[in-house]
Design an enzyme around this catalytic site. Structure first.
Site, PDB file in Angstrom:
ATOM      1  N   LYS A  23       0.719  -1.273   0.167  1.00  0.00           N
ATOM      2  CA  LYS A  23       0.065   0.085  -0.123  1.00  0.00           C
ATOM      3  C   LYS A  23       0.972   1.188  -0.121  1.00  0.00           C
ATOM      4  CE  LYS A  23      -1.976   1.889   4.023  1.00  0.00           C
ATOM      5  NZ  LYS A  23      -1.701   3.189   4.155  1.00  0.00           N
ATOM      6  N   ASN A  24       1.837   1.344   0.882  1.00  0.00           N
ATOM      7  CA  ASN A  24       2.617   2.375   0.988  1.00  0.00           C
ATOM      8  C   ASN A  24       3.783   2.538  -0.210  1.00  0.00           C
ATOM      9  OD1 ASN A  24       1.320   3.112   3.342  1.00  0.00           O
ATOM     10  ND2 ASN A  24       2.859   2.566   4.932  1.00  0.00           N
ATOM     11  N   CYS A 119      -5.545   8.013   8.668  1.00  0.00           N
ATOM     12  CA  CYS A 119      -5.714   7.553  10.224  1.00  0.00           C
ATOM     13  C   CYS A 119      -5.557   8.680  11.164  1.00  0.00           C
ATOM     14  CB  CYS A 119      -4.553   6.517  10.390  1.00  0.00           C
ATOM     15  SG  CYS A 119      -5.126   5.197   9.638  1.00  0.00           S
ATOM     16  N   ARG A 124      -0.157  14.890  12.429  1.00  0.00           N
ATOM     17  CA  ARG A 124       0.310  14.648  11.067  1.00  0.00           C
ATOM     18  C   ARG A 124       0.530  15.729  10.103  1.00  0.00           C
ATOM     19  NH1 ARG A 124      -1.604   8.992   9.133  1.00  0.00           N
ATOM     20  NH2 ARG A 124       0.524   8.726   8.205  1.00  0.00           N
ATOM     21  N   ASP A 309       4.100   1.265  12.117  1.00  0.00           N
ATOM     22  CA  ASP A 309       2.975   0.449  11.475  1.00  0.00           C
ATOM     23  C   ASP A 309       2.748  -0.950  12.034  1.00  0.00           C
ATOM     24  OD1 ASP A 309       2.177   2.740  10.086  1.00  0.00           O
ATOM     25  OD2 ASP A 309       2.867   1.904   8.137  1.00  0.00           O
ATOM     26  N   ARG A 401      -8.790  -0.507   4.375  1.00  0.00           N
ATOM     27  CA  ARG A 401      -8.040   0.644   3.467  1.00  0.00           C
ATOM     28  C   ARG A 401      -6.768  -0.023   3.356  1.00  0.00           C
ATOM     29  NH1 ARG A 401      -6.691   5.262   6.935  1.00  0.00           N
ATOM     30  NH2 ARG A 401      -5.455   5.407   5.107  1.00  0.00           N
TER      31      ARG A 401
END
Ligand code: UD1
Length: 421
Positions: A23-24, A119, A124, A309, A401
């Site tokens: 995903k990242n 999230c 952030r 994570d 997600r």
């Protein structure tokens, strides 16, 4: 309303699992496709709601996308990129969408992007992205929840990041690829996803050297071309299945993994008495019945340190380990959202500032819990696999997600997870 999961413990998980594309890695690569007017083919694309949202965003800007989710192939053609303003409707869905600001600025000379969502794990900010773009010559304004960046031309610069932010490193690398002259980016992030993005950009004609080290040099070019790129395997999804094997005292073989990217996770699993072995085509994680899982201290750090994570997932494991573990979160200021929910399941955890002190208990008990964010949701699902009694996990959308069909794939390994729509 979001789906929920009913999880009934069903013994050790056993079998094989194929890990998805990261995903990242795919989200920044999709943002980078805006840097060229030619068609790009991205392969090994995970079937995630975040990818769907990113495609929606690219299309809303005038790009064309075609996604074969089964084959994992996604084509993007940003020839028609004609809007410089991104709608809140899309950007509010995922934080990584903010990464379009650098490519849009470089292609169109201006970009107006809402402050990102994603999230709820801390404030952030995006100040490091913006400082970097400003150093390349962009004028930045912040008004009414939007960031506007404009520049008649971008010029290479020497940029030192206060913190090795993954997103800021990606934003600056993308914008600098089409700047005039050389950019030297220091104290930047060294995550494997940064290297993957640099590989994509270099294949498209960029000149980026040193990705994966803390100093990256980017020689700007005038245009980039279309490219075919296969994204790297997801090290966090792999880590999740590794913890699932450890938690259920099971035996799982993972394929499509890069063992090197998983070193901090593997080292910690070995420290707590879980066996990890390299196989011909991946990794095997298994439990030695003679060795009990023991407590360990963990501190999250930028790569190659222990990944933030994976923090919540390891907390679920430590909740039933023998002894006291201390987990310290140094990357995000509000990433212990799972603690209250794990306590509802009988975990003994105290938060002291940025650390959580976990007294391992013999077994957790099923309860009604809520996923506040992606990794917290996965952590609760794993905790439930080994709890006594049923767990009702609300907020499946958070899990979807970042994981392709986590419920179905856990079930293929012997779990009993039911999705209720
Ligand atoms: C990425 C990952 C996320 C992972 C994180 C850290 C993606 C899509 N997401 O997020 O899963 O948890 O890396 O490994 O790749 N910060 C600032 N100013 C900035 C940018 C960041 O202060 O301009 C701070 C953040 O608030 C945070 C820390 O730096 O405390 C790390 O953030 P960053 O590395 O940028 O993470 P993301 O790119 O958002």
């Amino acid at each position: 309303m979001s789906d929920k999961f009913i999880i009934t413990p069903n013994g050790p998980l056993k079998g094989d699992v194929h890990i998805s594309g990261a995903k990242n890695a795919v989200l920044p690569v999709l943002a980078a496709t805006l840097l060229t007017g030619q068609q790009c083919l991205v392969q090994n694309v995970p079937n995630l709601s975040d990818v769907e949202a990113m495609c929606g965003l690219l299309e809303s800007l005038g790009a064309g996308t075609r996604w074969d989710a089964v084959a994992g192939n996604l084509t993007v053609c940003a020839e028609g990129l004609d809007k410089h303003e991104a709608a809140y409707e899309w950007v509010g869905k995922l934080r990584a969408s903010f990464l379009i600001i650098g490519p849009m600025l470089a292609r169109l000379g201006r970009a107006k992007v809402p402050l990102p969502g994603g999230c709820a794990i801390g404030s952030r900010p995006v100040d490091l992205h913006l400082k970097g773009l400003a150093a390349l010559g962009a004028e930045i304004e912040h008004a009414h929840g939007f960031i506007s960046a404009s520049a008649s031309k971008l010029t290479g610069a020497r940029i030192y990041l206060d913190f090795p932010s993954v997103g800021a490193t990606e934003s600056i690398m993308m914008a600098a690829s089409l700047a005039q002259g050389q950019t030297i980016l220091e104290n930047c992030a060294v995550e494997p996803e940064i290297v993957d993005l640099a590989n994509f950009l270099n294949a498209a004609g960029a000149d980026i050297r040193g990705a994966g080290t803390d100093t990256v040099k980017i020689n700007g070019t005038q245009t980039l071309r279309g490219v075919t790129h296969s994204v790297i395997p997801d090290r966090i999804e792999a880590g999740t299945f590794m913890v699932a094997a450890a938690l259920t005292r099971g035996d799982i073989r993972l394929t499509n993994v890069m063992a090197d990217h998983l070193k901090p996770v593997t080292a910690k699993l070995k420290e707590v008495n879980v066996s990890v072995a390299e196989t011909e085509d991946g990794l095997r994680v298994f439990h030695d019945p003679c060795a009990e899982v023991i407590a360990a201290d963990i501190k999250t750090m930028p790569y190659p340190g222990f990944p933030t994570d994976m923090q919540a997932l390891f907390m679920s494991l430590m909740a039933t380990a023998a002894g006291t573990s201390i987990i310290t979160e140094t990357v995000f200021e509000n990433r212990f959202m799972q603690v209250g929910e794990l306590k509802r399941m009988g975990a003994e955890i105290k938060i002291e500032s940025r650390s959580a002190v976990i007294e391992g208990v013999a077994q957790l008990a099923g309860a009604q819990v809520n996923a506040s964010d992606l990794r917290a949701g996965a952590a609760l699902m794993l905790a439930a696999l080994n709890a006594h009694g049923k767990t009702e996990l609300h907020g499946a959308a958070h899990v979807d997600r970042g994981y392709c069909a986590l419920d179905t794939r856990l079930n293929a390994l012997g779990a009993c997870v039911q999705r209720i729509s």
